[in-house]
Design a protein around this motif. Structure first.
Motif, PDB file in Angstrom:
ATOM      1  N   ALA A  41       0.847  -1.193   0.000  1.00  0.00           N
ATOM      2  CA  ALA A  41       0.000   0.000   0.000  1.00  0.00           C
ATOM      3  C   ALA A  41       0.882   1.241   0.000  1.00  0.00           C
ATOM      4  O   ALA A  41       1.836   1.331   0.772  1.00  0.00           O
ATOM      5  CB  ALA A  41      -0.920  -0.010   1.217  1.00  0.00           C
ATOM      6  N   LEU A  42       0.575   2.185  -0.873  1.00  0.00           N
ATOM      7  CA  LEU A  42       1.376   3.405  -0.975  1.00  0.00           C
ATOM      8  C   LEU A  42       0.962   4.455   0.040  1.00  0.00           C
ATOM      9  O   LEU A  42       1.744   5.345   0.369  1.00  0.00           O
ATOM     10  CB  LEU A  42       1.262   3.982  -2.395  1.00  0.00           C
ATOM     11  N   LEU A  43      -0.259   4.367   0.557  1.00  0.00           N
ATOM     12  CA  LEU A  43      -0.782   5.384   1.459  1.00  0.00           C
ATOM     13  C   LEU A  43      -0.739   4.984   2.925  1.00  0.00           C
ATOM     14  O   LEU A  43      -1.097   5.766   3.792  1.00  0.00           O
ATOM     15  CB  LEU A  43      -2.216   5.740   1.059  1.00  0.00           C
ATOM     16  N   GLN A  44      -0.326   3.756   3.207  1.00  0.00           N
ATOM     17  CA  GLN A  44      -0.226   3.294   4.594  1.00  0.00           C
ATOM     18  C   GLN A  44       0.801   2.173   4.671  1.00  0.00           C
ATOM     19  O   GLN A  44       1.273   1.692   3.657  1.00  0.00           O
ATOM     20  CB  GLN A  44      -1.589   2.828   5.109  1.00  0.00           C
ATOM     21  N   ASN A  45       1.124   1.775   5.870  1.00  0.00           N
ATOM     22  CA  ASN A  45       2.133   0.742   6.073  1.00  0.00           C
ATOM     23  C   ASN A  45       1.453  -0.629   6.072  1.00  0.00           C
ATOM     24  O   ASN A  45       1.071  -1.148   7.121  1.00  0.00           O
ATOM     25  CB  ASN A  45       2.873   0.995   7.394  1.00  0.00           C
ATOM     26  N   PHE A  46       1.287  -1.221   4.877  1.00  0.00           N
ATOM     27  CA  PHE A  46       0.634  -2.517   4.773  1.00  0.00           C
ATOM     28  C   PHE A  46       1.143  -3.248   3.532  1.00  0.00           C
ATOM     29  O   PHE A  46       1.224  -2.670   2.453  1.00  0.00           O
ATOM     30  CB  PHE A  46      -0.888  -2.370   4.688  1.00  0.00           C
ATOM     31  N   GLU A  47       1.489  -4.520   3.708  1.00  0.00           N
ATOM     32  CA  GLU A  47       1.891  -5.395   2.614  1.00  0.00           C
ATOM     33  C   GLU A  47       1.095  -6.681   2.703  1.00  0.00           C
ATOM     34  O   GLU A  47       0.778  -7.147   3.799  1.00  0.00           O
ATOM     35  CB  GLU A  47       3.375  -5.752   2.701  1.00  0.00           C
ATOM     36  N   CYS A  48       0.780  -7.253   1.545  1.00  0.00           N
ATOM     37  CA  CYS A  48       0.091  -8.535   1.523  1.00  0.00           C
ATOM     38  C   CYS A  48       0.463  -9.277   0.248  1.00  0.00           C
ATOM     39  O   CYS A  48       1.033  -8.698  -0.677  1.00  0.00           O
ATOM     40  CB  CYS A  48      -1.422  -8.347   1.598  1.00  0.00           C
ATOM     41  N   HIS A  49       0.153 -10.542   0.224  1.00  0.00           N
ATOM     42  CA  HIS A  49       0.353 -11.377  -0.957  1.00  0.00           C
ATOM     43  C   HIS A  49      -1.006 -11.913  -1.387  1.00  0.00           C
ATOM     44  O   HIS A  49      -1.818 -12.303  -0.547  1.00  0.00           O
ATOM     45  CB  HIS A  49       1.286 -12.552  -0.655  1.00  0.00           C
ATOM     46  N   ILE A  50      -1.222 -11.929  -2.690  1.00  0.00           N
ATOM     47  CA  ILE A  50      -2.450 -12.483  -3.243  1.00  0.00           C
ATOM     48  C   ILE A  50      -2.052 -13.488  -4.316  1.00  0.00           C
ATOM     49  O   ILE A  50      -1.230 -13.190  -5.183  1.00  0.00           O
ATOM     50  CB  ILE A  50      -3.365 -11.394  -3.826  1.00  0.00           C
ATOM     51  N   THR A  51      -2.624 -14.663  -4.226  1.00  0.00           N
ATOM     52  CA  THR A  51      -2.382 -15.698  -5.218  1.00  0.00           C
ATOM     53  C   THR A  51      -3.684 -15.989  -5.938  1.00  0.00           C
ATOM     54  O   THR A  51      -4.664 -16.408  -5.319  1.00  0.00           O
ATOM     55  CB  THR A  51      -1.843 -16.988  -4.562  1.00  0.00           C
ATOM     56  N   GLY A  52      -3.692 -15.732  -7.228  1.00  0.00           N
ATOM     57  CA  GLY A  52      -4.820 -16.092  -8.074  1.00  0.00           C
ATOM     58  C   GLY A  52      -4.565 -17.475  -8.628  1.00  0.00           C
ATOM     59  O   GLY A  52      -3.437 -17.813  -8.998  1.00  0.00           O
ATOM     60  N   VAL A  53      -5.602 -18.296  -8.657  1.00  0.00           N
ATOM     61  CA  VAL A  53      -5.435 -19.698  -9.021  1.00  0.00           C
ATOM     62  C   VAL A  53      -6.478 -20.091 -10.061  1.00  0.00           C
ATOM     63  O   VAL A  53      -7.630 -19.682  -9.979  1.00  0.00           O
ATOM     64  CB  VAL A  53      -5.609 -20.616  -7.782  1.00  0.00           C
ATOM     65  N   TYR A  54      -6.061 -20.866 -11.037  1.00  0.00           N
ATOM     66  CA  TYR A  54      -7.004 -21.561 -11.912  1.00  0.00           C
ATOM     67  C   TYR A  54      -6.845 -23.045 -11.620  1.00  0.00           C
ATOM     68  O   TYR A  54      -5.778 -23.619 -11.846  1.00  0.00           O
ATOM     69  CB  TYR A  54      -6.752 -21.309 -13.398  1.00  0.00           C
ATOM     70  N   THR A  55      -7.877 -23.678 -11.112  1.00  0.00           N
ATOM     71  CA  THR A  55      -7.807 -25.096 -10.772  1.00  0.00           C
ATOM     72  C   THR A  55      -8.533 -25.904 -11.842  1.00  0.00           C
ATOM     73  O   THR A  55      -9.724 -25.720 -12.053  1.00  0.00           O
ATOM     74  CB  THR A  55      -8.455 -25.363  -9.400  1.00  0.00           C
ATOM     75  N   PRO A  56      -7.843 -26.794 -12.518  1.00  0.00           N
ATOM     76  CA  PRO A  56      -8.484 -27.645 -13.526  1.00  0.00           C
ATOM     77  C   PRO A  56      -9.537 -28.559 -12.896  1.00  0.00           C
ATOM     78  O   PRO A  56      -9.477 -28.867 -11.711  1.00  0.00           O
ATOM     79  CB  PRO A  56      -7.329 -28.466 -14.094  1.00  0.00           C
ATOM     80  N   ASN A  57     -10.457 -29.006 -13.717  1.00  0.00           N
ATOM     81  CA  ASN A  57     -11.529 -29.879 -13.245  1.00  0.00           C
ATOM     82  C   ASN A  57     -11.148 -31.346 -13.450  1.00  0.00           C
ATOM     83  O   ASN A  57     -11.864 -32.116 -14.051  1.00  0.00           O
ATOM     84  CB  ASN A  57     -12.831 -29.552 -13.981  1.00  0.00           C
TER      85      ASN A  57
END
Length: 195
Positions: A41-57
């Protein structure tokens, strides 16, 4: 705002969007089924990780996907979110006309527990995917999973359905912080649209 989107198609695909005025992003890992990004975040002190996933059927491919998510988990520290169409439900109640819990459902729940992820209740509906004209086939295959660090960081967290427009999947939103309803004073001037 950060959005994680899955494209349709036989192999699927993942795309993450962000507001670059608010978030600095860095790609951490690109896998066969995952896209992992670090957001600051550029406006506050916060970091996170996001993982987008495509799961096959497919059960075999699904296990490879879960292995890949586990490898990503080893790369990230702090708050982590996994958002996906997992192509599997956890419980019979998440699939219309399902009477028993399958082995695949149990393995999916075990995977969530092994990754120390939290599966928040879904607000605004039961199903996230529909098939057929009368939506006879329906299930909750889309979900957002959060890490314990994410849960420790925010006071209020909820996962809710948004409006479905074109896709056979309903978008799922993760909201954090305060969401008390207040009057919106947003106004739109026509000249904004002419830029």
């Amino acid at each position: 705002m950060i959005a994680c989107l899955e494209s349709s198609g036989s192999r699927g695909g993942i795309m993450m969007l962000r507001d670059c005025r608010i978030w600095k992003a860095e790609v951490v890992q690109i896998g066969a089924y995952t896209l992992a990004c670090k957001f600051e975040a550029l406006l506050q002190n916060f970091e996170c990780h996001i993982t987008g996933v495509y799961t096959p059927n497919c059960n075999i491919e699904r296990r490879k996907d879960w292995w890949e998510i586990g490898a990503v988990r080893g790369l990230v520290e702090g708050p982590w979110v996994v958002c996906s169409n997992f192509n599997i439900t956890r419980f019979p109640s998440e699939k219309r006309n399902c009477l028993r819990r399958s082995r695949a459902m149990m393995k999916f729940s075990d995977f969530i527990d092994d990754m120390n992820l939290i599966d928040l209740p879904l607000e605004g509906g039961v199903y996230t995917w529909f098939k057929g004209h009368n939506q006879i086939i329906s299930s909750r295959v889309d979900r957002i999973l959060i890490s314990e660090e994410w849960d420790d960081t925010f006071r209020n967290i909820k996962q809710s359905l948004l409006q479905r427009l074109i896709s056979d999947h309903v978008p799922v939103s993760l909201q954090c912080g305060s969401w008390e309803h207040t009057k919106s004073y947003f106004k739109c001037d026509n000249w904004w649209l002419n830029t």
